[in-house]
Design a protein around this motif. Structure first.
Motif, short mmCIF file in Angstrom:
data_model
loop_
_atom_site.label_atom_id
_atom_site.label_comp_id
_atom_site.label_asym_id
_atom_site.label_seq_id
_atom_site.Cartn_x
_atom_site.Cartn_y
_atom_site.Cartn_z
N ILE A 1 -6.44 2.55 0.35
CA ILE A 1 -6.67 3.60 -0.63
C ILE A 1 -5.92 3.29 -1.91
O ILE A 1 -4.83 2.71 -1.86
CB ILE A 1 -6.24 4.98 -0.04
N ALA A 2 -6.51 3.64 -3.05
CA ALA A 2 -5.86 3.37 -4.34
C ALA A 2 -6.14 4.49 -5.33
O ALA A 2 -7.24 5.03 -5.36
CB ALA A 2 -6.34 2.05 -4.92
N VAL A 3 -5.13 4.82 -6.11
CA VAL A 3 -5.28 5.70 -7.27
C VAL A 3 -5.50 4.80 -8.48
O VAL A 3 -4.72 3.88 -8.73
CB VAL A 3 -4.04 6.59 -7.49
N ILE A 4 -6.60 5.04 -9.19
CA ILE A 4 -6.93 4.30 -10.40
C ILE A 4 -6.71 5.25 -11.56
O ILE A 4 -7.18 6.38 -11.53
CB ILE A 4 -8.42 3.85 -10.39
N ALA A 5 -5.96 4.81 -12.57
CA ALA A 5 -5.68 5.69 -13.71
C ALA A 5 -5.90 4.92 -15.00
O ALA A 5 -5.94 3.69 -15.02
CB ALA A 5 -4.24 6.21 -13.63
N LYS A 6 -6.07 5.67 -16.09
CA LYS A 6 -6.20 5.05 -17.41
C LYS A 6 -4.82 5.01 -18.06
O LYS A 6 -4.08 5.99 -18.04
CB LYS A 6 -7.18 5.84 -18.27
N ASP A 7 -4.50 3.84 -18.62
CA ASP A 7 -3.23 3.71 -19.33
C ASP A 7 -3.37 4.28 -20.74
O ASP A 7 -4.40 4.85 -21.09
CB ASP A 7 -2.74 2.26 -19.32
N ASP A 8 -2.34 4.10 -21.55
CA ASP A 8 -2.33 4.66 -22.91
C ASP A 8 -3.44 4.10 -23.79
O ASP A 8 -3.84 4.74 -24.76
CB ASP A 8 -0.97 4.40 -23.58
N LEU B 1 -8.29 0.82 -17.35
CA LEU B 1 -8.07 1.18 -15.95
C LEU B 1 -7.00 0.30 -15.32
O LEU B 1 -7.00 -0.92 -15.51
CB LEU B 1 -9.36 1.02 -15.14
N VAL B 2 -6.09 0.93 -14.58
CA VAL B 2 -5.06 0.21 -13.83
C VAL B 2 -4.96 0.81 -12.43
O VAL B 2 -5.32 1.97 -12.22
CB VAL B 2 -3.67 0.28 -14.52
N VAL B 3 -4.50 0.01 -11.48
CA VAL B 3 -4.21 0.53 -10.15
C VAL B 3 -2.82 1.15 -10.24
O VAL B 3 -1.82 0.46 -10.41
CB VAL B 3 -4.26 -0.59 -9.08
N ASP B 4 -2.78 2.47 -10.17
CA ASP B 4 -1.53 3.21 -10.31
C ASP B 4 -0.67 3.09 -9.05
O ASP B 4 0.53 2.94 -9.12
CB ASP B 4 -1.85 4.68 -10.59
N ARG B 5 -1.32 3.19 -7.91
CA ARG B 5 -0.64 3.04 -6.62
C ARG B 5 -1.69 2.75 -5.57
O ARG B 5 -2.86 3.10 -5.74
CB ARG B 5 0.16 4.29 -6.25
N HIS B 6 -1.27 2.09 -4.51
CA HIS B 6 -2.19 1.85 -3.40
C HIS B 6 -1.40 1.75 -2.11
O HIS B 6 -0.19 1.54 -2.10
CB HIS B 6 -3.06 0.61 -3.64
N ASP B 7 -2.10 1.95 -1.03
CA ASP B 7 -1.49 1.90 0.28
C ASP B 7 -2.56 1.45 1.26
O ASP B 7 -3.76 1.60 1.01
CB ASP B 7 -0.96 3.28 0.68
N SER B 8 -2.14 0.87 2.34
CA SER B 8 -3.07 0.51 3.40
C SER B 8 -2.32 0.41 4.71
O SER B 8 -1.08 0.42 4.73
CB SER B 8 -3.77 -0.82 3.09
N THR B 9 -3.07 0.32 5.77
CA THR B 9 -2.46 0.13 7.08
C THR B 9 -2.54 -1.34 7.46
O THR B 9 -2.59 -1.68 8.64
CB THR B 9 -3.14 1.01 8.14
N ALA B 10 -2.55 -2.21 6.46
CA ALA B 10 -2.63 -3.64 6.71
C ALA B 10 -1.31 -4.17 7.25
O ALA B 10 -0.25 -3.80 6.77
CB ALA B 10 -2.99 -4.38 5.43
N LYS B 11 -1.42 -5.04 8.24
CA LYS B 11 -0.25 -5.69 8.81
C LYS B 11 0.44 -6.53 7.73
O LYS B 11 1.65 -6.57 7.63
CB LYS B 11 -0.67 -6.58 9.97
N HIS B 12 -0.37 -7.23 6.94
CA HIS B 12 0.17 -8.04 5.86
C HIS B 12 -0.18 -7.37 4.54
O HIS B 12 -1.32 -6.95 4.34
CB HIS B 12 -0.43 -9.45 5.89
N PHE B 13 0.78 -7.29 3.65
CA PHE B 13 0.59 -6.62 2.35
C PHE B 13 -0.64 -7.16 1.63
O PHE B 13 -1.40 -6.41 1.04
CB PHE B 13 1.85 -6.82 1.50
N ALA B 14 -0.87 -8.47 1.70
CA ALA B 14 -1.98 -9.08 0.98
C ALA B 14 -3.33 -8.56 1.46
O ALA B 14 -4.26 -8.45 0.68
CB ALA B 14 -1.93 -10.60 1.10
N TRP B 15 -3.46 -8.25 2.75
CA TRP B 15 -4.75 -7.76 3.25
C TRP B 15 -5.11 -6.42 2.63
O TRP B 15 -6.26 -6.16 2.29
CB TRP B 15 -4.75 -7.65 4.77
#
Length: 196
Positions: free
Chosen positions: A40-47, A51-65
């Motif tokens: 899941i990711a929050v996408i927001a507009k900068d100044d 568009l930028v990825v403001d924050r994201h999270d996953s249940t991935a074992k490895h961060f890269a996945w």
């Protein structure tokens, strides 16, 4: 390999705070066992309105996945932001994990292209780009949770369920990626920021 029902959803919001509220609601549903795996990711507009990825999270074992799943989805919906996100996932996780995640991302991109109607892809991309903030969700959803009902703050939302196809060879890539997913105790911390 068995097919796991997958939901892909996007939503748009009047503010970043409203998107973050729904982000936490969806993460809560995962923690309560309503979803098997989640990216899941929050996408927001900068100044500058970019568009930028403001924050994201996953249940991935490895961060890269987790980054690869989000990045692959964004390549389909908002290509420049997706490419930036994939580059960050590959660079930030070490050579071996990063290379594996990036290789898997190609299969995921193909899977999404084959299993989500082109009109829906276009509409999702426009929706994600149209608000002040947005939310992107990719979830393994064997219980059939109504993800759209949880997006209570959204101005607009598009939810595509059943993003699987047993006859599609690209499904193996999606299955392999989600097999890399583990429980939330191994999840990357939320609040990770990647800018385009």
């Amino acid at each position: 390999m068995s097919t796991k029902p997958t939901t892909v959803a996007v939503a748009t919001y009047a503010s970043r705070d409203a998107a973050v509220e729904d982000y936490e609601i969806i993460r809560g549903a995962k923690h309560q066992g309503e979803l098997d795996h989640l990216a899941i990711a929050v996408i927001a507009k900068d100044d500058e309105g970019k568009l930028v990825v403001d924050r994201h999270d996953s249940t991935a074992k490895h961060f890269a996945w987790g980054g690869a799943i989000i990045g692959a989805s964004l390549v389909v919906l908002v290509p420049p932001l997706g490419i930036t996100t994939l580059a960050a996932a590959g660079a930030g996780a070490g050579a071996v994990a990063g290379a594996g995640a990036l290789a898997g991302a190609g299969g995921l991109i193909g899977h999404f292209y084959r299993n989500i109607p082109k009109e829906t892809v276009e509409e999702m991309g426009k929706t994600l780009s149209s608000g002040q903030a947005g939310l992107l969700i990719v979830a393994v959803d064997p219980k059939g949770l109504d993800v759209g009902a949880l997006l209570t703050n959204a101005e607009k939302k598009i939810v595509k369920t059943g993003v699987t196809d047993e006859k599609d060879a690209e499904n193996d890539a999606l299955e392999s990626a989600f097999e890399e997913l583990s429980d939330t105790s191994a999840a990357a911390p939320s609040g990770v920021t990647a800018s385009a």
